[in-house]
Design an enzyme around this catalytic site. Structure first.
Site, PDB file in Angstrom:
ATOM      1  N   GLU A  17      -3.569   1.203   2.503  1.00  0.00           N
ATOM      2  CA  GLU A  17      -3.465   2.089   3.663  1.00  0.00           C
ATOM      3  C   GLU A  17      -2.204   2.922   3.490  1.00  0.00           C
ATOM      4  OE1 GLU A  17      -3.630  -0.372   7.161  1.00  0.00           O
ATOM      5  OE2 GLU A  17      -5.683  -1.028   6.721  1.00  0.00           O
ATOM      6  N   GLU A  56      -4.288  -0.244  -8.755  1.00  0.00           N
ATOM      7  CA  GLU A  56      -4.733  -1.649  -8.896  1.00  0.00           C
ATOM      8  C   GLU A  56      -3.547  -2.574  -9.190  1.00  0.00           C
ATOM      9  OE1 GLU A  56      -8.515  -2.643 -10.400  1.00  0.00           O
ATOM     10  OE2 GLU A  56      -9.387  -0.728  -9.832  1.00  0.00           O
TER      11      GLU A  56
END
Ligand code: CAA
Length: 386
Positions: free
Chosen positions: A130, A369
């Site tokens: 986010e 990632e």
């Protein structure tokens, strides 16, 4: 010409060749143009699907090829060498949403989603980060509140690869309540589809590299999700995401190996034909040594990746090794592409040759990632654990 090692099976070599042919014919000639317009044809996803590359790890009963991780990562390296933007779409789709549904989904969820994901009819995305929760992934604040037989979601997800073209989005959101916060155990995973009311695609990022791969924000504005779209158990979404990211990080390592391989191949070709001071650049030992170091680091990255993938296929716990593979391969891709630009000199700094794009594409492999710093945390915790 350096000899290819022979640890791959005949079937793995065939898969590698199919991927290499597709990359050579469809990706390498177009990657520069797609980068310039920040877009690639929608047909590429279906072409990957037609080759079986979007269901490589899925069992045949769900329309997949039922292959091992090593076969998948070999194909992914070749796709990345052709176009790193295409590779990240393939990596995220295979490693994260499809694997999460396969590992943690109900039978109904598997039969509803996986066959269409295997063909590329439905592309997948993974929505964890986010705007205010990146490396600190358990700090997500998007909230789901139960309302009868559905959940109502509010919040914003960021950095979502494929987010504006995905039909299946695995989103990690809070299901704990403000009066009873449970940290990472208060997060659940939901299968979101863009047809649900309250789903909006927000800002598309204007990125340094991987420009043909869309990265967007998604906003959930009273998004109403049927209760049967909860994946697995309530409160387990963070653990599911972390487990899936172990496979995801191997995918990004393969992408980085592919980028480094492409940069090395361009550098060898260029320094062979470029003459200065009356002889090819390859006849200068400074150049030869640089190419030797590039080839050595590339080989080490690939060897670490393949060893880890083979261990994963044997069912071993490879969390720290996956982090090492991603860390080493992504830093290698950054280093090799930097050296490639140096070997090209001024021509490496302009868009006439692809190495500047490879350099820009390599950078994000050290960030997404899990950044290199996060990989070091994962590795460091494993190394120091008693
Ligand atoms: N497998 C299973 N469980 C795991 C796990 C794993 N690999 N990792 C953690 N857990 C469990 C822990 O055991 C712990 O469980 P308990 O509550 O029972 O103790 C729980 O999850 C919390 O774990 P931590 O205490 O280790 O959590 P943390 O807050 O310290 O965070 C972290 C650990 C490694 C830093 C983690 O937050 C992390 O990986 N951050 C990076 C996030 C990331 O990679 N984001 C990428 C987003 S995807 C993307 O890039 C976009 C794209 O589309 C490409």
């Amino acid at each position: 010409m350096i000899e290819t090692l022979t640890h791959l099976s005949e079937q793995q070599r065939e898969i590698q060749q199919v991927a290499r042919d597709f990359a050579t014919e469809r990706l390498t000639p177009n990657a520069g143009a797609w980068d310039r317009v920040s877009e690639q044809p929608a047909s590429i996803v279906r072409e990957l699907g037609d080759l079986g590359f979007l269901g490589m790890l899925l069992p045949e009963e769900y329309g997949g090829l039922g292959l091992d991780s090593l076969s998948y990562l070999i194909a992914l390296e070749e796709i990345a060498a052709g176009d790193a933007s295409t590779a990240v779409a393939m990596s995220v789709h295979n490693s994260l949403p499809t694997e999460m549904i396969l590992a943690f989904g109900s039978e109904a969820q598997k039969t509803t989603f996986l066959p269409k994901m295997a063909t590329g009819e439905w592309l997948g995305a993974f929505a964890l980060s986010e705007p205010e929760a990146g490396s600190d992934a358990s700090a997500v604040s998007t909230q789901a509140v139960r309302d009868g037989d559905s959940w109502v979601l509010n919040g914003t997800k960021a950095w979502v690869t494929n987010g504006n073209r995905a039909q299946v989005i695995l989103a990690m959101v809070r299901t704990d309540t403000p009066g009873n916060r449970r940290g990472s155990r208060g997060i659940s995973a939901f299968i979101i589809t863009p047809d649900l009311p309250g789903f909006h695609v927000g800002k598309k990022e204007d990125k340094m590299g991987l420009r043909a791969s869309p990265t967007v924000q998604l906003s959930f504005d009273g998004l109403r999700v049927p209760a049967d779209r909860l994946l697995g158990a309530e409160g387990q979404g963070f653990v599911y995401a972390m487990q899936s990211l172990e496979a995801g990080r191997l995918g990004i390592a393969a992408q980085a190996v592919g980028i480094a391989k492409a940069a090395l191949e361009h550098a060898i070709k260029y320094t062979r034909q470029r003459h200065q001071f009356g002889k090819p650049l390859t006849e200068f030992q400074a150049v030869e040594f640089k190419l030797a170091d590039m080839a050595t680091r590339l080989h080490a990255s690939r060897a670490m990746l393949h060893t880890t993938a083979a261990a994963k296929d044997r069912g071993e716990n490879v969390g720290a090794h996956a982090a090492m593979s991603k860390l080493f391969a992504s830093e290698t891709a950054m280093w090799v592409t930097t050296q490639a630009i140096q070997l090209f000199g001024g021509y490496g700094y302009v868009t006439d040759y692809p190495v500047e794009r490879l350099f820009r594409d390599a950078k994000v492999t050290e960030i997404y990632e899990g950044s290199s710093e996060i990989q070091r945390i994962v590795i460091g915790r494993a190394v120091t654990a008693s």
